[in-house]
Every structure is written in structure tokens, then in C-alpha cells.
Write a protein that holds these residues in place. Structure first.
Motif, PDB file in Angstrom:
ATOM      1  N   LEU A 119       0.809  -1.219   0.000  1.00 46.06           N
ATOM      2  CA  LEU A 119       0.000   0.000   0.000  1.00 46.06           C
ATOM      3  C   LEU A 119       0.844   1.272   0.000  1.00 46.06           C
ATOM      4  N   THR A 120       2.082   1.169   0.446  1.00 43.62           N
ATOM      5  CA  THR A 120       2.967   2.347   0.476  1.00 43.62           C
ATOM      6  C   THR A 120       4.125   2.199  -0.501  1.00 43.62           C
ATOM      7  N   LYS A 121       4.059   1.179  -1.355  1.00 40.44           N
ATOM      8  CA  LYS A 121       5.141   0.905  -2.318  1.00 40.44           C
ATOM      9  C   LYS A 121       6.488   0.795  -1.597  1.00 40.44           C
ATOM     10  N   ASN A 122       6.465   0.073  -0.471  1.00 36.02           N
ATOM     11  CA  ASN A 122       7.648  -0.199   0.355  1.00 36.02           C
ATOM     12  C   ASN A 122       8.270   1.039   0.988  1.00 36.02           C
ATOM     13  N   GLN A 123       7.495   2.098   1.123  1.00 34.48           N
ATOM     14  CA  GLN A 123       7.978   3.325   1.748  1.00 34.48           C
ATOM     15  C   GLN A 123       7.406   3.453   3.159  1.00 34.48           C
ATOM     16  N   VAL A 124       8.223   3.947   4.075  1.00 31.00           N
ATOM     17  CA  VAL A 124       7.768   4.220   5.435  1.00 31.00           C
ATOM     18  C   VAL A 124       7.005   5.541   5.430  1.00 31.00           C
ATOM     19  N   VAL A 125       5.854   5.544   6.080  1.00 35.02           N
ATOM     20  CA  VAL A 125       5.081   6.768   6.263  1.00 35.02           C
ATOM     21  C   VAL A 125       5.526   7.374   7.591  1.00 35.02           C
ATOM     22  N   ASP A 126       6.228   8.493   7.515  1.00 35.03           N
ATOM     23  CA  ASP A 126       6.801   9.131   8.705  1.00 35.03           C
ATOM     24  C   ASP A 126       5.954  10.344   9.070  1.00 35.03           C
ATOM     25  N   HIS A 127       5.211  10.218  10.165  1.00 36.80           N
ATOM     26  CA  HIS A 127       4.287  11.284  10.543  1.00 36.80           C
ATOM     27  C   HIS A 127       4.957  12.453  11.252  1.00 36.80           C
ATOM     28  N   ARG A 128       6.045  12.216  11.946  1.00 37.82           N
ATOM     29  CA  ARG A 128       6.793  13.278  12.618  1.00 37.82           C
ATOM     30  C   ARG A 128       5.916  14.052  13.616  1.00 37.82           C
ATOM     31  N   TRP A 129       5.199  13.288  14.441  1.00 36.31           N
ATOM     32  CA  TRP A 129       4.331  13.895  15.444  1.00 36.31           C
ATOM     33  C   TRP A 129       5.141  14.595  16.527  1.00 36.31           C
ATOM     34  N   GLN A 130       4.588  15.676  17.041  1.00 35.72           N
ATOM     35  CA  GLN A 130       5.216  16.425  18.141  1.00 35.72           C
ATOM     36  C   GLN A 130       4.812  15.857  19.505  1.00 35.72           C
ATOM     37  N   CYS A 131       3.550  15.383  19.600  1.00 36.51           N
ATOM     38  CA  CYS A 131       3.068  14.857  20.879  1.00 36.51           C
ATOM     39  C   CYS A 131       2.146  13.662  20.628  1.00 36.51           C
ATOM     40  N   ALA A 132       2.007  12.838  21.642  1.00 38.83           N
ATOM     41  CA  ALA A 132       1.243  11.591  21.515  1.00 38.83           C
ATOM     42  C   ALA A 132      -0.223  11.835  21.172  1.00 38.83           C
ATOM     43  N   GLU A 133      -0.769  12.961  21.596  1.00 41.30           N
ATOM     44  CA  GLU A 133      -2.172  13.265  21.333  1.00 41.30           C
ATOM     45  C   GLU A 133      -2.465  13.438  19.843  1.00 41.30           C
ATOM     46  N   GLN A 134      -1.449  13.674  19.045  1.00 42.79           N
ATOM     47  CA  GLN A 134      -1.632  13.836  17.601  1.00 42.79           C
ATOM     48  C   GLN A 134      -1.817  12.503  16.883  1.00 42.79           C
ATOM     49  N   ILE A 135      -1.394  11.419  17.504  1.00 43.26           N
ATOM     50  CA  ILE A 135      -1.398  10.113  16.844  1.00 43.26           C
ATOM     51  C   ILE A 135      -2.824   9.570  16.781  1.00 43.26           C
ATOM     52  N   PRO A 136      -3.305   9.266  15.579  1.00 41.05           N
ATOM     53  CA  PRO A 136      -4.669   8.739  15.459  1.00 41.05           C
ATOM     54  C   PRO A 136      -4.732   7.262  15.836  1.00 41.05           C
ATOM     55  N   SER A 137      -5.935   6.764  16.026  1.00 40.04           N
ATOM     56  CA  SER A 137      -6.102   5.334  16.303  1.00 40.04           C
ATOM     57  C   SER A 137      -6.279   4.544  15.006  1.00 40.04           C
ATOM     58  N   GLN A 138      -6.562   5.268  13.920  1.00 38.45           N
ATOM     59  CA  GLN A 138      -6.659   4.655  12.597  1.00 38.45           C
ATOM     60  C   GLN A 138      -6.507   5.762  11.565  1.00 38.45           C
ATOM     61  N   ASN A 139      -6.253   5.357  10.326  1.00 38.74           N
ATOM     62  CA  ASN A 139      -6.186   6.337   9.237  1.00 38.74           C
ATOM     63  C   ASN A 139      -6.602   5.646   7.940  1.00 38.74           C
ATOM     64  N   LEU A 140      -6.555   6.365   6.855  1.00 40.69           N
ATOM     65  CA  LEU A 140      -6.974   5.813   5.570  1.00 40.69           C
ATOM     66  C   LEU A 140      -6.166   4.562   5.210  1.00 40.69           C
ATOM     67  N   LEU A 141      -4.877   4.576   5.487  1.00 40.35           N
ATOM     68  CA  LEU A 141      -4.021   3.429   5.189  1.00 40.35           C
ATOM     69  C   LEU A 141      -4.455   2.196   5.981  1.00 40.35           C
ATOM     70  N   SER A 142      -4.744   2.368   7.254  1.00 43.66           N
ATOM     71  CA  SER A 142      -5.168   1.210   8.064  1.00 43.66           C
ATOM     72  C   SER A 142      -6.552   0.714   7.650  1.00 43.66           C
ATOM     73  N   VAL A 143      -7.407   1.609   7.206  1.00 46.12           N
ATOM     74  CA  VAL A 143      -8.724   1.206   6.696  1.00 46.12           C
ATOM     75  C   VAL A 143      -8.546   0.393   5.413  1.00 46.12           C
ATOM     76  N   GLN A 144      -7.663   0.859   4.534  1.00 50.50           N
ATOM     77  CA  GLN A 144      -7.397   0.134   3.285  1.00 50.50           C
ATOM     78  C   GLN A 144      -6.801  -1.241   3.568  1.00 50.50           C
ATOM     79  N   LEU A 145      -5.836  -1.293   4.490  1.00 48.91           N
ATOM     80  CA  LEU A 145      -5.217  -2.579   4.822  1.00 48.91           C
ATOM     81  C   LEU A 145      -6.242  -3.519   5.436  1.00 48.91           C
ATOM     82  N   ALA A 146      -7.065  -3.016   6.346  1.00 49.28           N
ATOM     83  CA  ALA A 146      -8.087  -3.860   6.981  1.00 49.28           C
ATOM     84  C   ALA A 146      -9.025  -4.443   5.923  1.00 49.28           C
ATOM     85  N   ARG A 147      -9.447  -3.619   4.995  1.00 45.22           N
ATOM     86  CA  ARG A 147     -10.343  -4.080   3.930  1.00 45.22           C
ATOM     87  C   ARG A 147      -9.660  -5.157   3.084  1.00 45.22           C
TER      88      ARG A 147
END
Length: 182
Positions: A119-147
Motif C-alpha cells: 500500500l505504500t510501495k515499500n515506503q515508510v510513512v513518517d508522521h513526525r508527530w510532536q506529541c502523543a495526542e496527535q497520533i490517530p487510532s486509525q487512518n486511511l491506510l489502516s482502513v485500506q489494509l483492513a479491507r
């Protein structure tokens, strides 16, 4: 400094954070092991899974896919009797079912590595979050993978579980900017 979730944990949590979490994994057996640990984690604390990991590795033959795929009901009943085993038959059966799905995919020369990293063509998706509260519990990529995983026949692969899985296997880098282990 580490990510805050690891700072509050026991040594096994710190070791997991420092040496495993977010490190790109491509070995199918290792990917299957981590998928199986995610299955057991559903509804439980990750610390418990790490504490019982040695038992899970033992009863599931080090997560050898063909070996797990061949497990029988008798073996499940023996497994739930093992001391410190997470004796949830539904989760045990899900791991065995997922091994059977993966074993069939392997026969078609489809690897879990290809599914997870494709799904990422072997690339790491680097979010570069500043704080833990920014991290989601899911995103479009995880929805696609789950499907996609569900379409292949895998179970216990919801979007939230798959988000945590993508973080664990290194597809998503959610180490905070301040974390020295990024």
C-alpha cells in the motif's frame, strides 16, 4: 527520551519500543508473529501480551505458518491448559485461521510482506508527530489494509488493530520527533 507510552512501561515495554516497534519488518514469519500478537492484544493491555509472548511463541511453534495452519481442535484444547496462556479460544482459532489463509497465499506466491508494504510501495510513512495526542487510532491506510486483509480472509484485522500493526512493523513511523529511537 522515548515515546511516552514506553517510558511508563516495564523493561519489556522499553525493550519492545527501543528494538522492535517501528523497525521495518519484511520477514513473513515475523510479520505473522506480530499480526498474531495484535490478535491477542485486542481488548488487553500490550504489556500483558509482551509478558506472555514467550508462551505464545512456544504454543504456536515460533509462529511457523505451516505448523500453525495444521493445528487441530485437540491442540487448541491442550493450548488453553498451558500455564500463563491467554486462553481465549476465539483468539487462538483466529491465529490458526489466519495461518491457514497465509499458507494458502504462500502457495500462490503472495507474501504478507507484499500485502502490508504494498500500500505504500515499500515506503515508510513518517508522521513526525510532536506529541502523543496527535497520533490517530486509525487512518486511511489502516482502513485500506483492513479491507484488503478481510478480502483475503484474515480475521481480527479492523482498522484500529491494523493501524497499531502498521506502527509495529514499521510501515508507519509514529515515534515522536523528540524520541531518540526514531
Amino acid at each position: 527520551m522515548r515515546c511516552s507510552w514506553a517510558e511508563n512501561g516495564k523493561q519489556s515495554m522499553i525493550d519492545f519500543h527501543d528494538h522492535e516497534w517501528g523497525k521495518p519488518q519484511h520477514d513473513d514469519q515475523r510479520l505473522f508473529e506480530l499480526l498474531s500478537l495484535m490478535t491477542f492484544q485486542a481488548g488487553l493491555q500490550w504489556q500483558l501480551i509482551l509478558n506472555r509472548r514467550h508462551v505464545l511463541k512456544r504454543v504456536f511453534n515460533d509462529f511457523d505458518v505451516p505448523s500453525v495452519a495444521a493445528m487441530t481442535e485437540r491442540e487448541i484444547e491442550e493450548m488453553v491448559q498451558v500455564e500463563q496462556m491467554i486462553a481465549n479460544r476465539r483468539k487462538i482459532r483466529a491465529v490458526i485461521h489466519n495461518a491457514r489463509v497465509l499458507d494458502q497465499l504462500h502457495e500462490k506466491e503472495i507474501l504478507l510482506d507484499q500485502i502490508v508494504w504494498g500500500l505504500t510501495k515499500n515506503q515508510v510513512v513518517d508522521h513526525r508527530w510532536q506529541c502523543a495526542e496527535q497520533i490517530p487510532s486509525q487512518n486511511l491506510l489502516s482502513v485500506q489494509l483492513a479491507r484488503q486483509m478481510k478480502n483475503y480472509g484474515f480475521t481480527f484485522v479492523g482498522p484500529k488493530n491494523m493501524y497499531a500493526y502498521l506502527e509495529t512493523v514499521g510501515v508507519i513511523n509514529d515515534h515522536l520527533i523528540s524520541c531518540e529511537w526514531r
